[in-house]
Design a protein around this motif. Structure first.
Motif, PDB file in Angstrom:
ATOM      1  N   GLN A 286       0.849  -1.190   0.000  1.00  0.00           N
ATOM      2  CA  GLN A 286       0.000   0.000   0.000  1.00  0.00           C
ATOM      3  C   GLN A 286       0.884   1.238   0.000  1.00  0.00           C
TER       4      GLN A 286
ATOM      5  N   HIS B 272      -7.557   4.143   5.443  1.00  0.00           N
ATOM      6  CA  HIS B 272      -7.885   2.998   4.592  1.00  0.00           C
ATOM      7  C   HIS B 272      -6.822   1.906   4.655  1.00  0.00           C
TER       8      HIS B 272
ATOM      9  N   ARG C  50      -4.994  -1.657   4.464  1.00  0.00           N
ATOM     10  CA  ARG C  50      -5.343  -2.789   3.616  1.00  0.00           C
ATOM     11  C   ARG C  50      -4.706  -4.112   4.068  1.00  0.00           C
ATOM     12  N   THR C  51      -3.917  -4.070   5.127  1.00  0.00           N
ATOM     13  CA  THR C  51      -3.359  -5.301   5.689  1.00  0.00           C
ATOM     14  C   THR C  51      -3.430  -5.218   7.210  1.00  0.00           C
TER      15      THR C  51
ATOM     16  N   ARG D 121     -12.103  -8.101   6.536  1.00  0.00           N
ATOM     17  CA  ARG D 121     -12.437  -8.149   5.109  1.00  0.00           C
ATOM     18  C   ARG D 121     -13.648  -9.038   4.926  1.00  0.00           C
TER      19      ARG D 121
ATOM     20  N   ARG E 207     -17.641  -9.477   2.339  1.00  0.00           N
ATOM     21  CA  ARG E 207     -18.441  -9.115   1.163  1.00  0.00           C
ATOM     22  C   ARG E 207     -19.643  -8.312   1.626  1.00  0.00           C
TER      23      ARG E 207
ATOM     24  N   GLU F 163     -16.478  -6.984  -2.536  1.00  0.00           N
ATOM     25  CA  GLU F 163     -15.432  -7.167  -1.534  1.00  0.00           C
ATOM     26  C   GLU F 163     -15.076  -5.820  -0.897  1.00  0.00           C
ATOM     27  N   VAL F 164     -15.037  -5.802   0.432  1.00  0.00           N
ATOM     28  CA  VAL F 164     -14.749  -4.551   1.151  1.00  0.00           C
ATOM     29  C   VAL F 164     -13.865  -4.834   2.360  1.00  0.00           C
ATOM     30  N   PHE F 165     -13.261  -3.759   2.864  1.00  0.00           N
ATOM     31  CA  PHE F 165     -12.647  -3.753   4.183  1.00  0.00           C
ATOM     32  C   PHE F 165     -13.565  -2.982   5.111  1.00  0.00           C
TER      33      PHE F 165
ATOM     34  N   ALA G 202     -12.338  -3.248  -1.261  1.00  0.00           N
ATOM     35  CA  ALA G 202     -11.079  -3.994  -1.083  1.00  0.00           C
ATOM     36  C   ALA G 202     -10.271  -3.934  -2.368  1.00  0.00           C
TER      37      ALA G 202
END
Length: 364
Positions: free
Chosen positions: A229, A239, A241-242, A255, A257, A280-282, A364
């Motif tokens: 990222q 935001h 992402r990991t 994470r 749906r 797909e979302v976070f 995501a």
């Protein structure tokens, strides 16, 4: 004098159109480890490389400095190809974690060393070094050997030494890690000012999110030798992402749906959010958004409710951080008084609630 040497010696204003900043793709293969990181930055940019231990941050920095050879890729600075150029011939200044000042030289001669290597006469180099020490507030320590300097003073001498060669790329390897907390606060503020005045590219390696957030314009997060990222500190804090990034910025991250306001997690129950998304979302929320109850709450407006078990407690700043397992693994922050009133201890069963308005969902 080579083109690289001319670039290093140039003292121009920075609006020369030939100065294009950094354009690199660093490919390094060492045994089973492979680094593949792309980095670009314009003059005046400060980029922070973040990542867990073993991610490849220091390898990337050493490759930029010419101390670790590239296995492939490219390394261009202001339009000039640097790969294959000896480290001492590159317009690159480095501040190492332990500063690596020459113990037998005074602060003044440490700073004068680089300009002397560039061909400046002794008197001119020492005059330039004196100017840099004055900028750093160290004029009265010019004659001191490194062993007589405090950690903060040594850090400023190392920075002056790196800047005295007028580098087009400044590399800082954990520059504040060796300082105590009080000195670190002061030196971070000073370093921010010097970086704001620096007209070329600066790349900072750090494991400290506060150093990165305060000092850098852009963060590049590396895990397992690759970029996972990148973006502004604000964007990454908002935001992640990991899991590593979420822990770095202090968020619970999941994470799943999304179908409207409901997110079915990949591992765990469903979450209700305020953002209507599809696909797909976070989903993220801070530990401070979590409210704990010993009995199942009634009449609460929170849309998210889970039965959990306390797996651990630790002091986190002026609060208590509770690590929870059960229906959903999460972290919750609460005051010492609240923790005592709830009678929290490892193994205690609790109910955790989070209002939908305190969650943040994004693609995501």
């Amino acid at each position: 004098m080579t083109d690289i040497d001319k670039t290093a010696a140039d003292t121009g204003s920075g609006d020369d159109p030939a100065r294009e900043g950094l354009d690199a793709r660093l490919l390094v293969e060492r045994g089973s480890f492979r680094l593949d990181v792309a980095l670009t930055a314009a003059p005046g940019d400060v980029v922070a490389l973040l990542g867990p231990n073993g991610a490849g941050k220091t390898t990337a920095l050493r490759a930029l400095a010419g101390l670790t050879p590239l296995s492939g890729g490219r390394l261009r600075l202001d339009g000039a190809e640097l790969d294959g150029t000896p480290p001492e011939s590159r317009p690159v200044g480095v501040v190492f974690q332990d500063y690596l000042l020459f113990p037998h030289l005074s602060a003044l001669d440490n700073v004068a060393f680089g300009p002397r290597c560039q061909g400046l006469g002794k008197a001119q180099a020492r005059a330039l070094a004196a100017e840099w020490l004055a900028r750093m507030g160290l004029a009265e320590h010019a004659g001191a050997k490194p062993r007589r300097l405090s950690g903060g003073q040594a850090q400023r001498v190392a920075l002056a030494r790196a800047l005295a060669i007028r580098p087009r790329l400044l590399l800082l390897d954990e520059p504040l890690a060796a300082l105590d907390a009080r000195t670190r606060l002061d030196i971070r503020s000073q370093l921010r000012r010097h970086l704001a005045e620096f007209e070329a590219v600066a790349v900072l390696v750090t494991h400290d999110p506060l150093d990165a957030m305060v000092l850098a314009d852009r963060l590049v997060v590396i895990e397992g030798g690759r970029v996972v990222q990148e973006g502004s500190p604000t964007h990454i804090a908002r935001h992640p992402r990991t899991d590593y990034i979420a822990q770095l910025v202090g968020l619970n991250l999941y994470r799943g749906r999304s179908d409207g306001h409901t997110v079915r997690l990949d591992a765990g129950p469903a979450l209700t959010t305020t953002e209507p998304l599809t696909g797909e979302v976070f989903v993220a929320f801070p530990p401070s958004a979590v409210t704990l109850h010993r009995e199942r709450p009634t009449g609460t407006s929170a849309r998210n409710l889970w039965r959990c078990e306390v797996s651990g407690l630790e002091t986190h700043g002026d609060q208590i951080r509770a690590d929870l397992g059960g229906e959903l693994a999460l972290a919750a922050d609460l005051t010492t008084v609240a923790a005592a009133e709830l009678g929290l201890h490892p193994g205690a069963e609790v109910w955790a609630t989070v209002k939908a308005a305190q969650t943040h969902a994004y693609p995501a």
